[in-house]
Write an enzyme that holds these catalytic residues in place. Structure first.
Site, mmCIF file in Angstrom:
data_model
loop_
_atom_site.group_PDB
_atom_site.id
_atom_site.type_symbol
_atom_site.label_atom_id
_atom_site.label_comp_id
_atom_site.label_asym_id
_atom_site.label_seq_id
_atom_site.Cartn_x
_atom_site.Cartn_y
_atom_site.Cartn_z
ATOM 1 N N LEU A 247 -76.801 102.970 69.486
ATOM 2 C CA LEU A 247 -76.638 104.120 69.112
ATOM 3 C C LEU A 247 -75.969 104.183 67.762
ATOM 4 C CD1 LEU A 247 -75.447 105.868 72.365
ATOM 5 C CD2 LEU A 247 -77.681 105.855 71.590
ATOM 6 N N GLU B 47 -77.075 96.462 90.380
ATOM 7 C CA GLU B 47 -77.109 97.588 89.301
ATOM 8 C C GLU B 47 -77.437 98.881 90.077
ATOM 9 O OE1 GLU B 47 -79.368 97.044 85.719
ATOM 10 O OE2 GLU B 47 -79.532 94.774 86.204
ATOM 11 N N ASN C 273 -83.056 101.910 87.311
ATOM 12 C CA ASN C 273 -81.781 102.359 87.464
ATOM 13 C C ASN C 273 -81.706 103.995 87.292
ATOM 14 O OD1 ASN C 273 -79.487 100.289 87.467
ATOM 15 N ND2 ASN C 273 -80.863 99.456 86.026
ATOM 16 N N HIS D 179 -75.387 96.925 82.122
ATOM 17 C CA HIS D 179 -75.753 95.900 81.495
ATOM 18 C C HIS D 179 -75.873 94.692 82.460
ATOM 19 C CE1 HIS D 179 -76.456 93.034 78.213
ATOM 20 N NE2 HIS D 179 -75.455 92.084 78.772
ATOM 21 N N ARG E 111 -81.964 105.588 61.598
ATOM 22 C CA ARG E 111 -81.087 105.503 63.214
ATOM 23 C C ARG E 111 -80.703 106.735 63.063
ATOM 24 N NH1 ARG E 111 -79.775 101.174 65.947
ATOM 25 N NH2 ARG E 111 -79.727 99.962 64.079
#
Ligand code: GAR
Length: 216
Positions: free
Chosen positions: A108, A189, A18, A124, A80
């Protein structure tokens, strides 16, 4: 229409098809007034890194040190956040305006999402809200749907959840394997992700609650 150059940062974890579809649409001039300023991978061995460099784009691996294996949930979220701050520092250095998740497999932090509010997109491989999470194509096959597809959406604090920009539908055939179905979806996609980026850069997207209105 934006006339100034939009700096794009792309986050990846794997193959990067992508990412490459978007880079090619910029190179071809289909997406104008944009450049990919940096590609950042959460995996050292992601083929996306070499692909980006082959297009002359700076590509970095930032090591997440497997923070998701931390058993204490609070500490895991701290790790994270630390990781996301390291990514944000690289994006800021390059004045990134738009962040694209392209096969980026880490969630995220809320901090990251707020920092780039309404300026993060994801792709997705299902018609959201159906089949979020991992192995969406396999989930679709196992559920027995006759049609599935892909979705480009803005990113909010939940996984595979934010306002939907574009979707494309593909049929599911009786004898499909997960690989065949994934390939059929992937072709779509590669059409809708660059298209969503173009619409954004041309100032044609307006978010109204959960709905994204597209100006023609
Ligand atoms: C794509 O199929 C993308 O939709 C999916 O990962 C693949 C990445 O391929 N993303 C997700 O499942 C996100 N939830 P690529 O690296 O060749 O673009």
């Amino acid at each position: 229409m934006c006339s100034r150059m939009v700096n794009i940062g792309i986050l990846v974890s794997g193959r990067g098809s992508n990412m490459e579809a978007i880079i090619k649409k910029i190179e071809e001039g289909y997406i104008r007034n944009a450049r990919v300023a940096v590609v950042i991978s959460s995996r050292r061995d992601a083929p996306a890194l070499e692909k980006a460099r082959a297009h002359g784009i700076e590509a970095l691996f930032i090591d997440p040190k497997e923070f998701w294996k931390e058993p204490n949930p609070e500490r895991r979220e701290e790790l994270r956040l630390e990781y996301d701050k390291r990514i944000i520092a690289e994006l800021e250095k390059r004045n990134v305006d738009l962040v694209l998740l392209a096969g980026y497999m880490l969630k995220l932090s809320p901090y990251f999402v707020r920092r780039y509010k309404d300026r993060i997109m994801n792709i997705h491989p299902s018609l959201l809200p159906a089949f979020p999470g991992l192995n969406a194509q396999k989930q679709a096959l196992e559920y027995g749907v006759k049609y599935t597809g892909c979705t480009v959406h803005f990113v909010d604090e939940n996984v595979d959840h934010g306002p939907i920009i574009l979707q494309a539908v593909v049929p599911v055939y009786d004898d499909d394997t997960a690989e065949e179905l994934s390939q059929r979806i992937l072709e779509k996609e590669h059409e809708i992700y660059p298209e969503a980026v173009r619409l954004y850069i041309e100032g044609k997207l307006r978010i109204e609650g959960r709905r994204v209105k597209i100006k023609d």
